[in-house]
Structures are given as structure tokens and as C-alpha cells.
Design an enzyme around this catalytic site. Structure first.
Site, PDB file in Angstrom:
ATOM      1  N   GLU A 262       0.792  -1.119  -0.158  1.00 45.23           N
ATOM      2  CA  GLU A 262       0.042  -0.022   0.095  1.00 45.23           C
ATOM      3  C   GLU A 262       0.834   1.109   0.154  1.00 45.23           C
ATOM      4  O   GLU A 262       1.412   1.638   0.933  1.00 45.23           O
ATOM      5  CB  GLU A 262      -0.995   0.127   1.279  1.00 45.23           C
ATOM      6  CG  GLU A 262      -2.150   0.763   1.077  1.00 45.23           C
ATOM      7  CD  GLU A 262      -2.149   2.040   1.846  1.00 45.23           C
ATOM      8  OE1 GLU A 262      -1.816   3.100   1.261  1.00 45.23           O
ATOM      9  OE2 GLU A 262      -2.508   2.064   3.100  1.00 45.23           O
ATOM     10  N   CYS A 296      -2.242   8.691   2.827  1.00 50.52           N
ATOM     11  CA  CYS A 296      -1.961   8.614   1.090  1.00 50.52           C
ATOM     12  C   CYS A 296      -3.104   8.867   0.395  1.00 50.52           C
ATOM     13  O   CYS A 296      -3.045   8.573  -0.756  1.00 50.52           O
ATOM     14  CB  CYS A 296      -1.541   7.134   1.395  1.00 50.52           C
ATOM     15  SG  CYS A 296      -2.566   5.888   2.141  1.00 50.52           S
TER      16      CYS A 296
HETATM   17  C1  UN1 Z   1      -3.281   6.164   4.792  1.00 44.88           C
HETATM   18  O1  UN1 Z   1      -3.041   7.530   4.574  1.00 44.88           O
HETATM   19  O2  UN1 Z   1      -2.278   5.313   4.682  1.00 44.88           O
HETATM   20  O3  UN1 Z   1      -9.009   6.581   3.540  1.00 44.88           O
HETATM   21  C2  UN1 Z   1      -4.484   5.674   5.165  1.00 44.88           C
HETATM   22  C3  UN1 Z   1      -8.503   7.141   4.487  1.00 44.88           C
HETATM   23  C4  UN1 Z   1      -7.903   6.454   5.997  1.00 44.88           C
HETATM   24  C5  UN1 Z   1      -7.087   5.608   5.817  1.00 44.88           C
HETATM   25  C6  UN1 Z   1      -5.763   6.366   5.169  1.00 44.88           C
HETATM   26  N1  UN1 Z   1      -9.423   5.800   6.332  1.00 44.88           N
HETATM   27  O4  UN1 Z   1      -8.024   8.627   4.395  1.00 44.88           O
END
Ligand code: UN1
Length: 503
Positions: A262, A296
């Protein structure tokens, strides 16, 4: 020391390795966990040495052999109890996330809630680790598939979601009958230590003292590399930068192990001429500024129809200028610091590059103190080179489009493919965006921001994002070993494909 740290069992110095309730260790280097808002050390952590790492993985391997034989629903009960304990400690844990990572308290609470929700999901899942039964082509034969626990799972997590991303992986893996070895980001080891203490407590109450859930704090060069190379760990789930993912993936592939990756996102929102701007504006502000642009899933690119461009930008500038930036523990704050001064330098460098590449800063971008910045809105003439990179900071690149195909092309023309969204009330645009020629991302939203995904669906993305899926839906399958089974319950010995091998 804050009282909540004491309640979570955090001391001035904390061993960063653990393979059981009374088995903490950390004879490697000592690092300081730093509060990004003040630049001051919160506490120190002893990283694991290679010898200690070996002890930890041996414990995880031994525990796997007994844990896998516990019925799934019983494992699910223990995971449920981990969720209940996380719920009891939610406020303290959220404060620690804010203190160590810098996201605002409201978002930190949301992050801990994700872990609580994951525990409920995984606990329900424990009765649903289903295989399919097929119709055999042979008489008096049964053909089906079943799912077995896989082995110790290595979990490498990033600084930005120090609790939630652990939960997506560990709570599912634990439910699936795997033991886990967690290497958190060395920027946020205290969150991991606090979570490990909670998990230890619950496991011990159920009679599980050793090896089911292990912690190995270390750097990428030490614990990260050891996990990637370790043939005892059949699956490594890694969250972080594309560069990190490439290294881990190459090393694990070299021993034919499996990975769930990821990695970077470079998420865009398309705002069409039919969009409801009353929905689009708050969604974009949350997506671009939330977690100081360090999700992310953060919005990095805004692809807007030229007819609404000026109105939308003016409304965004107005919203940005009303945001309180500062102490993330203060409930009025909407944006805290970046994780460290290095992140601020990277943001400044990206802003310099984009100016050289024809971009114009429309709002913000200034540094305020060591780790605080004003979020930036930057007009760009399309996907110039810097726009193709993921800068982990609150920069929103704005580009205008004339027709929808051009918007889709701009949208997909980057190396990453995590999350995407379209603001539109036009059915044809919506269905095109969701069609095979539409968004090429793992997550595609309509009139919803790119960030803030619910745990119920599988989370992950395509292209350089790495292709992994975690959290909900059937992401659990990656944490198990699929076995196809044929049983002949008759008296004959027929062959498949109608082969006659009589002699
Ligand atoms: C991340 O930034 O690695 O969808 C995860 C989202 C959160 C998770 C982000 N539920 O922004």
C-alpha cells in the site's frame, strides 16, 4: 510526562521489542520519539537488535503452530475483546497519536475508531472464512476449496496512520489464524508500544502469553530488511513510500514470498460543470488539508471544468484562510504540523520546482516555525513533472479542463493509482468515470472525497500504489492459504478430463 502516557504504560524509556506480555526487549540503538509540534522528545525507545529480532520471530513461529488450531470464532472473540479494550482506551490513544504524529485530535479519534471498527469487522469475519464448493466433473466426487492460516505475517506501517493501518492487517491476520510481527515507523514507536500493551493484556487474559502478536521496533535498514529477507515470514504487508515498497517487494520476491503493498497515492478530484459546489468545497478542504496532507488518500490534484474554476478556487481560498493552524491538541485547530523538518523541506522544494515548471502559487505555502506550514493551492498548466510525484504535504495542484475525456486523461496520467473522486450530478459523467475507461484507481468515489475511506471495503490501489488490498471485503484472503480439495467418496477411480488410462 502527560498522565495519559502513564495510563498507556509509556515511560521515559521504553523497550521497542516484544514477544509476550512479560517479554519486552530493546538492546539495539536508542531513539527519541519527537513531538512534531514542539520538536521536543516525548520519550526514548530501545530498538531491537538482530539477536532479539530472531527471538521475536521464533516466538511468532512457535505461537503460529498452536494459534492456527484455535477455532476461528474463538480467535474472533479475542479480537473482539481487543476492540473493546481499544474502545476503553480510545481517548488516551487518540491523544498519543496526536502528540506523536501531529494530526489533530478529532482525526486521531477517527483513526482509533478505525481500529475499533476493524476489530468488530474481523470478529464477524471469524465465522465467515468461507470456501466455495464446486460441482465435480467426476461422479461421486466432491470438489471444494478451503482456507488455512498462512504463518507469521510481517507488518510494516508508516508514520501517518500509526494505529489504523496496524489494525487493518493485524486484526485480520490474527482472526485468520496467523501470528504477527509488527515493525512500525520509527517516527511513531510510542503508538505501537501502547497498542502492543493493550493487545498483550487481552491476549494474556485469554491465556495467550507469547508470540501471537509481536512488536519489533527498528529502522527500515534493520527490522524492515530483516523481515523482508526472513523466510519464516511467508507474507509481508508494507505501507509507505513507493521506494520503500519497491525494496521490500524485490527482497520478498527474491525468496518467493508474498507481499501486500500500500504505497504512494497521487489522488485527484475532478469537479465538473454540473458539480454541487456546496458538497465539493468542504470535501476538497478535508481531503487536501486533513492530516496536513499526509494521508496516502489526500487530494493532491484538482481537475476542474474551466467554467467553474474561478468560483471554486475563490471558495477554496476563502475556506483555507479561515482554517486554524497550530497545536493539534487544541480542539479549534484544523491543521497541525508536518511530521518533521525534512517533510517541510520537501514541501518547499516541490513548491520551488512547480514554480520553475510554470506553476503559480495562488494561496499559502509559507513555512511557519519549524514544522508548521500554510497549506498551498497552486495553479499548474497540466501534469507538469512535479505533479506526477507524491509530495507528502498539503499542496493542492489545480488544473482546468474543457471536455470530460481530457479530464479523465489528466486524471489517469500519473504513475500512482490509489484513490479518486468525481463531483458531478451528470449521470453520463458519473458512469463514464466508473466505467472501464474511467478512473484507473483502486478507490473511485462520486461526490465523496478521496480520503476518509470506510473500513468495510477493501483498501488499496493500482500501478505504483502496489496493488495490495487491506481492511474489509475479502481482503482477508491474502492472509490465508487457499487449498483446493477433491475427495472421491465412491468406489471407482475415474480420471478428470475424461482420460481413459485403463491397463
Ligand atoms: C493512509 O493514509 O495510509 O481513507 C490510510 C483514509 C483513511 C486511511 C488512510 N481511512 O483516508
Amino acid at each position: 510526562m502527560y498522565e495519559f502516557l502513564e495510563r498507556l504504560g509509556i515511560r521515559e524509556h521504553n523497550p521497542g521489542g516484544c514477544c509476550g506480555v512479560n517479554e519486552w526487549m530493546g538492546e539495539g540503538d536508542t531513539i527519541a520519539s519527537v513531538n512534531p509540534a514542539s520538536g521536543k522528545a516525548i520519550a526514548t525507545v530501545g530498538l531491537v537488535s538482530e539477536r532479539e529480532y530472531d527471538t521475536i520471530v521464533s516466538a511468532a513461529q512457535a505461537a503460529f503452530h498452536t494459534w492456527r488450531m484455535v477455532p476461528g470464532p474463538v480467535r474472533g472473540t479475542i479480537v473482539r475483546d481487543i476492540g473493546l479494550r481499544l474502545e476503553e482506551r480510545k481517548e488516551d490513544l487518540a491523544r498519543l497519536v496526536t502528540l506523536e504524529m501531529g494530526k489533530i485530535l478529532e482525526e486521531a479519534r477517527g483513526e482509533v475508531q478505525e481500529a475499533i471498527d476493524m476489530a468488530a469487522f474481523a470478529s464477524g469475519l471469524s465465522r465467515q472464512l468461507y470456501g466455495k464448493t464446486m460441482t465435480s466433473e467426476r461422479p461421486e466426487h466432491r470438489l471444494y476449496e478451503q482456507w488455512h492460516p498462512l504463518g507469521p505475517v510481517g507488518i510494516i506501517t508508516a508514520f501517518n496512520f500509526p494505529v489504523a493501518v496496524w489494525s487493518w492487517n493485524a486484526l485480520v491476520a490474527t482472526t485468520c489464524g496467523d501470528s504477527t510481527v509488527w515493525k512500525p515507523s520509527s517516527k511513531v514507536p510510542l503508538c505501537a508500544i501502547a497498542v502492543q500493551r493493550i493487545v498483550n493484556e487481552v491476549l494474556a487474559e485469554h491465556g495467550w502469553g507469547r508470540g501471537v502478536a509481536c512488536l519489533a521496533c527498528g529502522t527500515g535498514q534493520t527490522a524492515g530488511t530483516w523481515i523482508a529477507r526472513d523466510g519464516r515470514i511467508p507474507l509481508v504487508s508494507a505501507t509507505g513510500s513507493v521506494a520503500m515498497g519497491r525494496r521490500v517487494s524485490e527482497t520478498v520476491a527474491g525468496r518467493l514470498g508474498r507481499t501486500i503493498l500500500e504505497l504512494g497515492g497521487n489522488n485527484a478530484v475532478i469537479v465538473s460543470k454540473s458539480a454541487d459546489l456546496d458538497q465539493a468545497v468542504p470535501a476538497i478542504v478535508f481531503g487536501a488539508v486533513g492530516t496536513a496532507g499526509q494521508r496516502c488518500t489526500s487530494i493532491r490534484r484538482l481537475i476542474v471544468h474551466e467554467s467553474v474554476r474561478d468560483t471554486l478556487v475563490a471558495r477554496l481560498v476563502k475556506a483555507y484562510s479561515s482554517l486554524t493552524i497550530g497545536d493539534p491538541l487544541d480542539p479549534k485547530t484544523r491543521m497541525g504540523p508536518l511530521i518533521d523538518t525534512d517533510a517541510v523541506s520537501k514541501m518547499q522544494m516541490a513548491l520551488e520546482s512547480v514554480r520553475d515548471q510554470g506553476g503559480t502559487v495562488l494561496y499559502g505555502g509559507k513555512r511557519r516555525g519549524e514544522t508548521f506550514v500554510d497549506p498551498a493551492i497552486v495553479e499548474v498548466p497540466g501534469n507538469v513533472p512535479v505533479v506526477a510525484e507524491e509530495t507528502f504535504a498539503p499542496i493542492l495542484y489545480v488544473m482546468a479542463y474543457e471536455d470530460f475525456d481530457e479530464a479523465l486523461w489528466l486524471h489517469n496520467d500519473v504513475p500512482q493509482g490509489l484513490s479518486s473522486s468525481l463531483f458531478s450530478t451528470d449521470l453520463r459523467e458519473v458512469e463514464t468515470f466508473l466505467s472501464h475507461k474511467g478512473s484507473d484507481c483502486g478507490i473511485a468515489n462520486v461526490n465523496v472525497s478521496t480520503s476518509g475511506a470506510e473500513i468495510g471495503a477493501a483498501f488499496g490501489g493500482e500501478k505504483e500504489t502496489g496493488g495490495g488490498r487491506e481492511a474489509g471485503s475479502d481482503a482477508w484472503k491474502a492472509y490465508m492459504r487457499r487449498q483446493s480439495v477433491t475427495t472421491n467418496w465412491g468406489t471407482g477411480m475415474p480420471l478428470s478430463q475424461g482420460i481413459d488410462f485403463s491397463y
